[in-house]
Design a protein around this motif. Structure first.
Motif, PDB file in Angstrom:
ATOM      1  N   UNK A  73       0.846  -1.193   0.000  1.00  0.00           N
ATOM      2  CA  UNK A  73       0.000   0.000   0.000  1.00  0.00           C
ATOM      3  C   UNK A  73       0.884   1.247   0.000  1.00  0.00           C
ATOM      4  N   UNK A  74       0.440   2.252  -0.723  1.00  0.00           N
ATOM      5  CA  UNK A  74       1.215   3.499  -0.829  1.00  0.00           C
ATOM      6  C   UNK A  74       0.309   4.697  -0.583  1.00  0.00           C
ATOM      7  N   UNK A  75       0.751   5.600   0.267  1.00  0.00           N
ATOM      8  CA  UNK A  75       0.026   6.859   0.498  1.00  0.00           C
ATOM      9  C   UNK A  75       0.940   8.006   0.066  1.00  0.00           C
ATOM     10  N   UNK A  76       0.377   8.927  -0.730  1.00  0.00           N
ATOM     11  CA  UNK A  76       1.166  10.044  -1.240  1.00  0.00           C
ATOM     12  C   UNK A  76       0.884  11.294  -0.397  1.00  0.00           C
ATOM     13  N   UNK A  77       1.952  11.910   0.073  1.00  0.00           N
ATOM     14  CA  UNK A  77       1.836  13.167   0.818  1.00  0.00           C
ATOM     15  C   UNK A  77       2.035  14.319  -0.171  1.00  0.00           C
ATOM     16  N   UNK A  78       1.048  15.228  -0.227  1.00  0.00           N
ATOM     17  CA  UNK A  78       1.075  16.305  -1.228  1.00  0.00           C
ATOM     18  C   UNK A  78       1.210  17.660  -0.549  1.00  0.00           C
ATOM     19  N   UNK A  79       1.638  18.641  -1.324  1.00  0.00           N
ATOM     20  CA  UNK A  79       1.691  20.027  -0.826  1.00  0.00           C
ATOM     21  C   UNK A  79       0.284  20.593  -0.740  1.00  0.00           C
ATOM     22  N   UNK A  99       2.578  26.205  -2.561  1.00  0.00           N
ATOM     23  CA  UNK A  99       3.841  26.905  -2.284  1.00  0.00           C
ATOM     24  C   UNK A  99       5.012  25.948  -2.439  1.00  0.00           C
ATOM     25  N   UNK A 100       6.145  26.496  -2.840  1.00  0.00           N
ATOM     26  CA  UNK A 100       7.352  25.668  -2.965  1.00  0.00           C
ATOM     27  C   UNK A 100       8.356  26.026  -1.869  1.00  0.00           C
ATOM     28  N   UNK A 101       9.369  25.175  -1.736  1.00  0.00           N
ATOM     29  CA  UNK A 101      10.452  25.399  -0.772  1.00  0.00           C
ATOM     30  C   UNK A 101       9.973  25.440   0.682  1.00  0.00           C
ATOM     31  N   UNK A 102       9.063  24.533   0.996  1.00  0.00           N
ATOM     32  CA  UNK A 102       8.612  24.421   2.384  1.00  0.00           C
ATOM     33  C   UNK A 102       9.418  23.298   3.044  1.00  0.00           C
ATOM     34  N   UNK A 103      10.017  23.612   4.188  1.00  0.00           N
ATOM     35  CA  UNK A 103      10.876  22.637   4.876  1.00  0.00           C
ATOM     36  C   UNK A 103      10.038  21.490   5.462  1.00  0.00           C
ATOM     37  N   UNK A 104      10.559  20.283   5.366  1.00  0.00           N
ATOM     38  CA  UNK A 104       9.896  19.129   5.995  1.00  0.00           C
ATOM     39  C   UNK A 104      10.725  18.772   7.223  1.00  0.00           C
ATOM     40  N   UNK A 105      10.304  19.348   8.353  1.00  0.00           N
ATOM     41  CA  UNK A 105      11.146  19.328   9.550  1.00  0.00           C
ATOM     42  C   UNK A 105      11.454  17.946  10.106  1.00  0.00           C
ATOM     43  N   UNK A 106      10.409  17.123  10.246  1.00  0.00           N
ATOM     44  CA  UNK A 106      10.588  15.901  11.038  1.00  0.00           C
ATOM     45  C   UNK A 106      10.993  14.670  10.233  1.00  0.00           C
ATOM     46  N   UNK A 107      11.395  14.882   9.000  1.00  0.00           N
ATOM     47  CA  UNK A 107      11.623  13.712   8.135  1.00  0.00           C
ATOM     48  C   UNK A 107      12.695  12.777   8.709  1.00  0.00           C
ATOM     49  N   UNK A 108      13.648  13.332   9.447  1.00  0.00           N
ATOM     50  CA  UNK A 108      14.709  12.484  10.010  1.00  0.00           C
ATOM     51  C   UNK A 108      14.185  11.595  11.142  1.00  0.00           C
TER      52      UNK A 108
END
Ligand code: AMP
Ligand code: GLY
Length: 421
Positions: free
Chosen positions: A327-333, A341-350
């Motif tokens: 199963x795959x879920x896509x996270x979108x802007x 908007x572009x260039x939004x930081x994804x803080x918690x990815x680590x």
């Protein structure tokens, strides 16, 4: 082997990830790639329409095999261009890519070889289209002929909708339109069916159901794909036999009669009505997000498969699949598929921890000083494999909660047809 992958989506991340697991893989380049692909490859920023520059790069780096992810370069003839310089490329040539590049080409092929599809008419002007539409029964479907990135298809419930569609297409919304396609509406359930072929041998490459609409319950605007699950709940061996004998084989044999040898992935978008398959459209590549969903279930070496396909020895390739569900879920802007908007930081990815049955494939992301930023509409693909869809989905939603990204959204009902019964 030195490999180059063309494309920048989740599909290309998934393909590159699978290639990086092969013992035969040396250096990998992604053109242009994304923040995810840079974990196993060197990203190289070249415009995919600039074939000459791509060729110069491949020659300089002595690349042994090129994999083409998206449809645009295929439809524009990149395979023919690179083959002229004796570069090995995985993907169909320009004539074969008409299966996706021209809906009318495919419809005519279906008619000639009795391939089940919606009844259709081809119209060359606004006037002849509208005359026909006045006496038609609704709903019906109106389509622009050329590549329209998933747009250019109108499901019309009445004459007002259909006149808007005809005007927009002929006024050039999807490029110059010499004609349009008007189709009967097929009422069934959709499924994506994939094969790989070297022009001689056909091997199944899995099935999936995707969620193209942006809102829960499959409502709202069409997108590139908000999530998918594999295998499709519709597939069984009897249906697969029909898909191969009534649709895939006559298509590839029909192309051969026209002097066209198809090599690469072929993606059949099907409507299944009472266990009978009808072709809606062909795509000359893997689906996105279907590729991210299906590839983690492949147990065989994908580089061996690509190589044997290019060398027309696919009969010798071994394709073994896990019987797990994926199963795959896509996270979108926020705002996608419209403006975002572009260039939004994804803080918690680590903070995301992946177990051996979970994958995180990037799409519209970039890496800047060790931080990940969203730069596209579709941003991240969370994939999980399990013995049941419900467990896979739970794991993904846990990770999405951990990520807690305010720049985006995702559908909370992916695979509802197989989970929320
Ligand atoms: P296409 O780009 O041709 O795949 O069309 C986009 C979407 O429109 C498909 O995935 C279907 O959901 C829908 N569609 C296209 N053609 C038909 C048809 N003849 N009957 C019903 N739905 C259709
Ligand atoms: N998921 C739809 C596509 O790749 O065209």
């Amino acid at each position: 082997m030195k490999i180059a992958i063309l494309g920048s989506g989740g599909r290309e991340h998934a393909i590159g990830h699978a290639i990086s697991k092969s013992t035969k893989t040396g250096k990998i380049y992604c053109i242009p790639g994304n923040a995810g692909t840079s974990s196993f490859a060197e990203n190289v920023d070249i415009d995919l329409n600039n074939f000459e520059k791509i060729y110069q790069f491949l020659k300089e780096k002595k690349i042994n095999l090129v994999i083409i992810g998206p449809e645009d370069p295929l439809v524009n003839g990149i395979v023919d261009y690179l083959n002229k310089f004796k570069i090995k490329v995985f993907g169909p040539n320009q004539k074969a890519a008409q299966l996706e590049g021209s809906k009318i080409f495919t419809k005519k092929l279906c008619k000639k070889y009795n391939i089940p599809t919606a009844n259709f008419g081809i119209f060359e002007s606004k006037e002849t289209s509208k005359k026909f539409l006045k006496k038609s029964k609704y709903p019906l479907v109106i389509k622009a002929d050329n590549l329209a990135a998933g747009k250019g298809v109108y499901i019309c419930n009445n004459i007002i909708d259909s006149n808007i569609a005809v005007n927009e297409i002929f006024n050039g919304k999807f490029g110059v339109a010499k004609n349009i396609l008007i189709e009967e509406f097929l009422d069934g359930e959709e499924m994506s069916y994939f094969i790989i072929t070297d022009g001689k041998t056909i091997k199944s490459f899995g099935t999936a159901q995707d969620h193209k609409r942006v809102m829960e319950g499959d409502k709202g605007k069409n997108t590139g794909g908000m999530g998918a699950y594999s295998p499709s709940r519709l597939i069984n061996s009897n249906l697969e036999k029909k898909i191969l004998s009534k649709i895939i084989t006559p298509t590839l044999e029909g192309l051969l009669e026209l002097g066209i040898k198809y090599k690469g992935f072929l993606y059949a978008g099907l409507m299944i009505i009472k266990d009978e398959p009808y072709l809606i459209e062909y795509n000359v590549r893997m689906g996105d997000p279907e590729c991210q969903t299906i590839l983690p279930t492949l147990n065989s070496d994908i580089l061996d498969i690509f190589t044997s396909c290019v060398e027309e020895k696919l009969d010798r390739a071994n394709l073994e699949w896990s019987d797990k569900k994926s199963l795959c879920v896509v996270l979108c802007s926020n705002g996608y598929p419209d403006k975002y908007k572009k260039n939004i930081k994804i803080d918690n990815i680590h903070k995301i921890n992946l177990d051996k049955n979970s994958y995180l494939f990037h799409a519209g992301t970039k890496n800047l000083e060790n931080e990940i930023y969203a730069v596209g509409g579709r941003v991240l693909n969370f994939v999980s494999l399990s013995n049941d869809f419900s467990k896979a989905r739970k794991k993904i939603y846990n990770n999405l909660n951990k990520l807690n990204w305010h720049g985006g959204f995702y559908r909370k009902d992916i695979a509802f047809k197989v989970i929320n019964k």
